[in-house]
Design a protein around this motif. Structure first.
Motif, PDB file in Angstrom:
ATOM      1  N   THR A  16       0.812  -1.212   0.000  1.00 46.20           N
ATOM      2  CA  THR A  16       0.000   0.000   0.000  1.00 46.20           C
ATOM      3  C   THR A  16       0.850   1.270   0.000  1.00 46.20           C
ATOM      4  O   THR A  16       1.953   1.308   0.560  1.00 46.20           O
ATOM      5  N   ASP A  17       0.309   2.295  -0.641  1.00 45.97           N
ATOM      6  CA  ASP A  17       0.929   3.614  -0.562  1.00 45.97           C
ATOM      7  C   ASP A  17       0.064   4.561   0.276  1.00 45.97           C
ATOM      8  O   ASP A  17       0.262   5.777   0.277  1.00 45.97           O
ATOM      9  N   LYS A  18      -0.892   3.970   0.994  1.00 43.53           N
ATOM     10  CA  LYS A  18      -1.769   4.779   1.837  1.00 43.53           C
ATOM     11  C   LYS A  18      -1.047   5.199   3.115  1.00 43.53           C
ATOM     12  O   LYS A  18      -0.085   4.564   3.546  1.00 43.53           O
ATOM     13  N   LYS A  19      -1.523   6.266   3.728  1.00 43.11           N
ATOM     14  CA  LYS A  19      -1.037   6.691   5.030  1.00 43.11           C
ATOM     15  C   LYS A  19      -1.553   5.696   6.069  1.00 43.11           C
ATOM     16  O   LYS A  19      -2.754   5.422   6.141  1.00 43.11           O
ATOM     17  N   ILE A  20      -0.647   5.117   6.868  1.00 48.28           N
ATOM     18  CA  ILE A  20      -1.029   4.098   7.840  1.00 48.28           C
ATOM     19  C   ILE A  20      -1.126   4.719   9.232  1.00 48.28           C
ATOM     20  O   ILE A  20      -0.169   5.334   9.714  1.00 48.28           O
ATOM     21  N   PHE A  21      -2.272   4.561   9.855  1.00 49.41           N
ATOM     22  CA  PHE A  21      -2.468   5.004  11.231  1.00 49.41           C
ATOM     23  C   PHE A  21      -2.620   3.766  12.111  1.00 49.41           C
ATOM     24  O   PHE A  21      -3.608   3.036  12.002  1.00 49.41           O
ATOM     25  N   ILE A  22      -1.630   3.524  12.957  1.00 49.23           N
ATOM     26  CA  ILE A  22      -1.692   2.404  13.896  1.00 49.23           C
ATOM     27  C   ILE A  22      -2.460   2.885  15.129  1.00 49.23           C
ATOM     28  O   ILE A  22      -2.054   3.840  15.785  1.00 49.23           O
ATOM     29  N   CYS A  23      -3.571   2.235  15.428  1.00 55.12           N
ATOM     30  CA  CYS A  23      -4.422   2.642  16.543  1.00 55.12           C
ATOM     31  C   CYS A  23      -4.347   1.576  17.634  1.00 55.12           C
ATOM     32  O   CYS A  23      -4.895   0.476  17.484  1.00 55.12           O
ATOM     33  N   GLY A  24      -3.651   1.908  18.718  1.00 48.93           N
ATOM     34  CA  GLY A  24      -3.369   0.930  19.769  1.00 48.93           C
ATOM     35  C   GLY A  24      -4.233   1.091  20.993  1.00 48.93           C
ATOM     36  O   GLY A  24      -5.367   1.561  20.925  1.00 48.93           O
ATOM     37  N   ASP A  25      -3.674   0.696  22.137  1.00 51.62           N
ATOM     38  CA  ASP A  25      -4.392   0.777  23.405  1.00 51.62           C
ATOM     39  C   ASP A  25      -3.452   1.366  24.444  1.00 51.62           C
ATOM     40  O   ASP A  25      -2.237   1.416  24.248  1.00 51.62           O
ATOM     41  N   TYR A  26      -4.028   1.783  25.578  1.00 54.05           N
ATOM     42  CA  TYR A  26      -3.250   2.536  26.563  1.00 54.05           C
ATOM     43  C   TYR A  26      -2.621   1.699  27.667  1.00 54.05           C
ATOM     44  O   TYR A  26      -2.085   2.252  28.618  1.00 54.05           O
ATOM     45  N   ASP A  27      -2.687   0.360  27.563  1.00 64.02           N
ATOM     46  CA  ASP A  27      -1.991  -0.447  28.572  1.00 64.02           C
ATOM     47  C   ASP A  27      -0.676  -0.969  28.005  1.00 64.02           C
ATOM     48  O   ASP A  27      -0.323  -0.700  26.853  1.00 64.02           O
ATOM     49  N   CYS A  28       0.063  -1.724  28.824  1.00 65.13           N
ATOM     50  CA  CYS A  28       1.378  -2.203  28.406  1.00 65.13           C
ATOM     51  C   CYS A  28       1.299  -3.029  27.132  1.00 65.13           C
ATOM     52  O   CYS A  28       2.133  -2.884  26.234  1.00 65.13           O
ATOM     53  N   ASP A  29       0.296  -3.892  27.027  1.00 64.53           N
ATOM     54  CA  ASP A  29       0.133  -4.726  25.834  1.00 64.53           C
ATOM     55  C   ASP A  29      -0.084  -3.862  24.599  1.00 64.53           C
ATOM     56  O   ASP A  29       0.543  -4.071  23.544  1.00 64.53           O
ATOM     57  N   GLY A  30      -0.965  -2.868  24.719  1.00 66.97           N
ATOM     58  CA  GLY A  30      -1.229  -1.987  23.584  1.00 66.97           C
ATOM     59  C   GLY A  30      -0.036  -1.132  23.213  1.00 66.97           C
ATOM     60  O   GLY A  30       0.237  -0.881  22.028  1.00 66.97           O
ATOM     61  N   ILE A  31       0.702  -0.669  24.222  1.00 76.35           N
ATOM     62  CA  ILE A  31       1.901   0.148  23.982  1.00 76.35           C
ATOM     63  C   ILE A  31       2.953  -0.657  23.234  1.00 76.35           C
ATOM     64  O   ILE A  31       3.542  -0.194  22.244  1.00 76.35           O
ATOM     65  N   MET A  32       3.188  -1.892  23.677  1.00 76.58           N
ATOM     66  CA  MET A  32       4.188  -2.733  23.024  1.00 76.58           C
ATOM     67  C   MET A  32       3.742  -3.145  21.620  1.00 76.58           C
ATOM     68  O   MET A  32       4.540  -3.187  20.686  1.00 76.58           O
ATOM     69  N   ALA A  33       2.458  -3.459  21.466  1.00 79.70           N
ATOM     70  CA  ALA A  33       1.941  -3.830  20.147  1.00 79.70           C
ATOM     71  C   ALA A  33       2.099  -2.686  19.154  1.00 79.70           C
ATOM     72  O   ALA A  33       2.544  -2.870  18.011  1.00 79.70           O
ATOM     73  N   THR A  34       1.748  -1.479  19.591  1.00 80.74           N
ATOM     74  CA  THR A  34       1.883  -0.291  18.730  1.00 80.74           C
ATOM     75  C   THR A  34       3.344  -0.062  18.355  1.00 80.74           C
ATOM     76  O   THR A  34       3.664   0.224  17.185  1.00 80.74           O
ATOM     77  N   SER A  35       4.240  -0.201  19.320  1.00 81.17           N
ATOM     78  CA  SER A  35       5.664   0.025  19.077  1.00 81.17           C
ATOM     79  C   SER A  35       6.234  -1.007  18.105  1.00 81.17           C
ATOM     80  O   SER A  35       7.024  -0.676  17.216  1.00 81.17           O
ATOM     81  N   ILE A  36       5.840  -2.267  18.265  1.00 83.65           N
ATOM     82  CA  ILE A  36       6.302  -3.327  17.357  1.00 83.65           C
ATOM     83  C   ILE A  36       5.882  -3.014  15.920  1.00 83.65           C
ATOM     84  O   ILE A  36       6.700  -3.080  14.988  1.00 83.65           O
ATOM     85  N   LEU A  37       4.613  -2.681  15.740  1.00 81.89           N
ATOM     86  CA  LEU A  37       4.114  -2.403  14.389  1.00 81.89           C
ATOM     87  C   LEU A  37       4.768  -1.167  13.793  1.00 81.89           C
ATOM     88  O   LEU A  37       5.197  -1.176  12.632  1.00 81.89           O
ATOM     89  N   PHE A  38       4.857  -0.107  14.591  1.00 82.57           N
ATOM     90  CA  PHE A  38       5.445   1.140  14.077  1.00 82.57           C
ATOM     91  C   PHE A  38       6.908   0.949  13.694  1.00 82.57           C
ATOM     92  O   PHE A  38       7.341   1.341  12.611  1.00 82.57           O
ATOM     93  N   ASN A  39       7.684   0.335  14.585  1.00 83.96           N
ATOM     94  CA  ASN A  39       9.118   0.158  14.324  1.00 83.96           C
ATOM     95  C   ASN A  39       9.379  -0.721  13.109  1.00 83.96           C
ATOM     96  O   ASN A  39      10.388  -0.557  12.424  1.00 83.96           O
ATOM     97  N   THR A  40       8.475  -1.643  12.836  1.00 81.90           N
ATOM     98  CA  THR A  40       8.638  -2.529  11.680  1.00 81.90           C
ATOM     99  C   THR A  40       8.175  -1.859  10.396  1.00 81.90           C
ATOM    100  O   THR A  40       8.901  -1.848   9.392  1.00 81.90           O
ATOM    101  N   ILE A  41       6.985  -1.300  10.425  1.00 88.06           N
ATOM    102  CA  ILE A  41       6.412  -0.736   9.202  1.00 88.06           C
ATOM    103  C   ILE A  41       7.213   0.460   8.701  1.00 88.06           C
ATOM    104  O   ILE A  41       7.355   0.663   7.486  1.00 88.06           O
ATOM    105  N   LYS A  42       7.806   1.234   9.603  1.00 91.37           N
ATOM    106  CA  LYS A  42       8.560   2.419   9.158  1.00 91.37           C
ATOM    107  C   LYS A  42       9.810   2.031   8.362  1.00 91.37           C
ATOM    108  O   LYS A  42      10.387   2.884   7.665  1.00 91.37           O
ATOM    109  N   GLN A  43      10.231   0.758   8.446  1.00 92.47           N
ATOM    110  CA  GLN A  43      11.361   0.304   7.633  1.00 92.47           C
ATOM    111  C   GLN A  43      10.985   0.254   6.154  1.00 92.47           C
ATOM    112  O   GLN A  43      11.859   0.315   5.285  1.00 92.47           O
TER     113      GLN A  43
END
Length: 587
Positions: A61-88
Motif C-alpha cells: 500500500t501507498d496509503k497513510k497508515i495510522f496504527i491505533c493501539g491501546d493505553y496499557d502495556c500490551d497496547g503500547i508494546m503492540a503499537t511500538s512493534i508495528l510502528f518500528n517494523t512498518i517504518k522500515q
C-alpha cells in the motif's frame, strides 16, 4: 465458577515430594510436565487468520497508515512493534492511542474524525492493535468514509465480526493456540512483514520479540496449561523464556535505558522484574497521563538517544506519581465501601485510570470480588464507570447474568477483570442484584499452600523449583505454610519493614508489615529491648525521629512461634541468587 483447576491425583512427577505436591495442583500428567521443561516452539504466523493477506497489503500500500493501539502495556508494546517494523518500508506511518479518560477503550469515532482531517479518507489505512474486534461503530464509520481497516486483536470474539478488510486474530481460523497477547499478534504479523519484505535487521526482530515477551507477563497470558493437549500448543512459555534470555544477554536499548533509570539489573531480569519494574512504568503513562509518551519512547531511534533519556525519565516520574495517587484513591474508596459477598465502592471523583488498581487491592484485602466506580457525565446523563476484579467468580459470566435483571449501559472483560458502565438511577438495583449473585456463587480462593516442616525446608523447596521458572498464569509461584520460631523482632519505621530472626541466625523479612506487627501479640512476649530514638534526637526533632526510628523486641530464652504463609521463588535479590520468601500471612 472457580478460575483455577485443582487436581485430586497424586502423580509422582519427580523424586522430590515438594515438587510433586506443587505440580499436582497445576498439570494433569507426566507428559505435561515434560512440556513445562521443553515447551513447544512458536507457531507459524501464516496460521493466523488473515495474517498473510494483511502483511501483503501493508507492504504494497501507498496509503497513510495510522496504527491505533491501546493505553496499557500490551497496547503500547503492540503499537511500538508495528510502528518500528512498518517504518522500515513505509515512512508514511503514524500512531494514535485513545485517551483513557476522554475516549475509553478502543478505536472510536473521535479518532476517525481526527484522521480524516489530516488525510483524505480513501488514502488511509487504519491498523488496530490490541483492540478492534468489538469496535463495530468506529470501523463502520471508517469504512463509510472510504478508509481501509485492518484489525489485529486478541480479545474475546463476539457473535459478530467487525466490518474490517482483514482481521488478524488467534481465535479465528485454524490457529493452534488462542490465548496470546495483542503484542504477540502484532509480533507475528511483523514476522511476516519482515520476511515477505526481505528485510534483514536482526536487532529489530530481537526487539520485537522482547517487547512481545513483556506482554506475556503484563497481560497475564497463560504460560502453563493444565491439560496436555492444550499445553502442547501453548507457545507463551517458550516466548517468555526466550524473551527473558534475550533481554538478559542482548537487551533492546530502550529496555536497557529503563533498567538504568529504575535501578534493576538486566543480567538478573526475570518474570518478576517484568511484572514489578517494567510493566507498571508503561501502564502508568496510560493511567494518569497519555500512553503516547510510552510509545514515543519505544519508537525512538538510537540516534535520538538524548531525547529518549528525557522520555524515559518522564515515564519513571509518572510511575512514581501513580504510586502516590494510588494511596489517596484507595483511601477514598475505603471510605464508601459496601457489600459482603462483593465489595463495591462508588465515589464520584476517583481517577478513572486507577480504579482497576484499587479494585485489585480490594480483592487482596477482602478476599472477595470487587468493583470500584467513579462518576462520569455523558450528554447530560450521570453514569458510573467501574473496574471489577475477581480471583474466584467469573466476572464476565456474572455480569451477563446480572444484566438480565438490572440495566447495564455497557460491560466487557473476562474471568478475572471487567469494565462496566451503569446509569446513576440503577446503582441501588445493581448493588442488590450483584450482592445476591455473588453470595449465591461465592467460593473461596483456592489455597495451594503446601505445608513444610520449617524455615530450612522452605529454603530447600526454593532450590528445587528453580528449573520450573518462569512462573506466571497457570504456574504461579509456589505457596508454603511453615513454622518460624522467632527470638528477635526488628521494626524499621521509615521503610515499614520488619525482620524476624532467631539464635540460629535465620532471618525472615515482612515487607511493609510494620503496622501489623505493632498490633501483634509477639510484642508482649518479646518486650522492647532497644531503640535508636535518643541517638536520632541528637540530629532531628522528636517527630522526625519517630518516623525514622528502629526498635528491637527480644528476650533471652523466650520465643514466639509464627505460622507463616508465603510465596517462594528462586531468583536474585540484592544481587544474591537463592530462595526468595514473600510472606503473605503470619499469625
Amino acid at each position: 465458577m472457580k478460575l483455577n483447576i485443582k487436581s485430586n491425583s497424586n502423580i509422582h512427577f519427580t523424586k522430590n515430594n515438594f515438587l510433586n505436591s506443587y505440580l499436582n495442583n497445576f498439570i494433569d500428567n507426566e507428559n505435561t510436565y515434560e512440556l513445562i521443561k521443553y515447551p513447544c516452539f512458536e507457531h507459524d504466523p501464516r496460521l493466523l487468520n488473515d495474517a498473510q493477506s494483511a502483511a501483503e497489503y501493508i507492504l504494497k500500500t501507498d496509503k497513510k497508515i495510522f496504527i491505533c493501539g491501546d493505553y496499557d502495556c500490551d497496547g503500547i508494546m503492540a503499537t511500538s512493534i508495528l510502528f518500528n517494523t512498518i517504518k522500515q518500508f513505509n515512512s508514511n506511518v503514524n500512531f494514535m492511542i485513545p485517551d483513557r479518560i476522554i475516549d475509553g477503550y478502543g478505536l472510536n469515532i473521535r479518532m476517525i474524525d481526527v484522521i480524516k482531517t489530516q488525510v483524505p479518507p480513501n488514502e488511509v489505512l487504519v491498523l488496530t492493535c490490541d483492540n478492534g474486534i468489538a469496535c463495530f461503530e468506529a470501523i463502520d464509520y471508517a469504512k463509510s468514509l472510504g478508509m481501509t481497516v485492518i484489525v489485529t486483536d486478541h480479545h474475546t470474539v463476539g457473535e459478530k465480526l467487525p466490518n474490517a478488510d482483514f482481521i488478524v486474530h488467534p481465535a479465528l481460523g485454524n490457529y493452534p493456540f488462542k490465548e496470546i497477547s495483542g503484542a504477540t499478534v502484532a509480533y507475528k504479523l511483523c514476522q511476516l512483514i519482515i520476511e515477505m519484505g526481505g528485510l534483514n535487521i536482526p536487532n529489530l526482530e530481537i526487539s520485537n520479540k522482547q517487547f512481545a515477551a513483556i506482554t506475556v507477563v503484563s497481560d497475564v497470558m497463560p504460560i502453563c496449561s493444565y491439560y496436555y493437549d492444550t499445553m502442547k500448543v501453548n507457545e507463551n512459555r517458550r516466548l517468555l523464556q526466550e524473551g527473558i534470555t534475550s533481554m538478559r544477554n542482548n537487551p533492546d536499548w530502550h529496555i536497557k535505558m529503563l533498567s538504568e533509570m529504575c535501578n534493576f539489573n538486566m543480567e538478573t531480569l526475570d518474570e518478576t522484574t517484568i511484572g514489578f519494574n517494567i510493566a507498571p512504568v508503561l501502564n502508568a503513562s496510560g493511567r494518569i497521563a497519555k500512553a503516547d509518551y510510552a510509545v514515543d519512547f519505544f519508537t525512538k531511534e538510537q540516534k535520538d538517544r538524548d531525547v529518549a533519556i528525557v522520555d524515559c525519565s518522564y515515564l519513571v516520574y509518572l510511575n512514581e506519581e501513580r504510586k502516590k495517587m494510588k494511596i489517596a484513591e484507595l483511601n477514598k474508596a475505603e471510605s464508601v465501601v459496601c457489600g459482603k459477598s462483593i465489595k463495591l465502592a462508588f465515589y464520584p471523583e476517583l481517577h478513572k485510570g486507577l480504579i482497576g488498581i484499587v479494585a485489585g487491592q480490594f480483592v487482596d484485602k477482602y478476599k472477595v470480588p470487587s468493583g470500584i466506580f467513579t462518576q462520569v457525565k455523558k450528554e447530560g446523563t450521570v453514569l458510573w464507570t467501574g473496574s471489577m476484579r475477581s480471583n474466584t467468580v467469573h466476572l464476565y459470566n456474572a455480569l451477563t447474568e446480572i444484566s438480565k435483571k438490572c440495566p447495564i449501559v455497557a460491560f466487557g472483560g473476562h474471568a478475572g477483570a471487567a469494565g462496566i458502565t451503569i446509569a446513576d438511577e440503577n446503582i441501588d438495583l445493581f448493588k442488590q442484584i450483584a450482592e445476591k449473585y455473588f453470595y449465591t456463587n461465592a467460593c473461596e480462593p483456592t489455597n495451594y499452600a503446601i505445608e513444610v516442616k520449617d524455615y530450612r525446608s522452605v529454603l530447600d523447596a526454593g532450590e528445587c523449583i528453580k528449573e520450573l521458572k518462569p512462573f506466571g498464569n497457570g504456574l504461579p509461584k509456589p505457596q508454603v505454610k511453615f513454622n518460624f520460631f522467632c527470638t528477635t523482632v526488628d521494626v524499621f519505621y521509615k521503610s515499614g519493614h520488619v525482620k524476624l530472626s532467631n539464635f540460629k541466625q535465620e532471618e525472615l523479612w515482612l515487607f511493609g508489615k510494620r503496622d501489623e506487627i505493632k498490633k501483634h501479640p509477639v510484642l508482649s512476649i518479646l518486650p522492647l529491648k532497644s531503640d535508636n530514638m535518643q541517638k536520632l534526637q541528637e540530629t532531628m526533632n522528636k517527630q522526625e525521629a519517630e518516623k525514622n526510628k528502629w526498635e528491637r523486641y527480644s528476650q533471652y530464652k523466650k520465643y514466639y512461634n509464627f505460622i507463616i504463609e508465603a510465596e517462594i521463588d528462586y531468583s536474585y535479590f540484592n544481587n544474591q541468587l537463592g530462595t526468595q520468601i514473600s510472606v503473605k500471612k503470619f499469625k
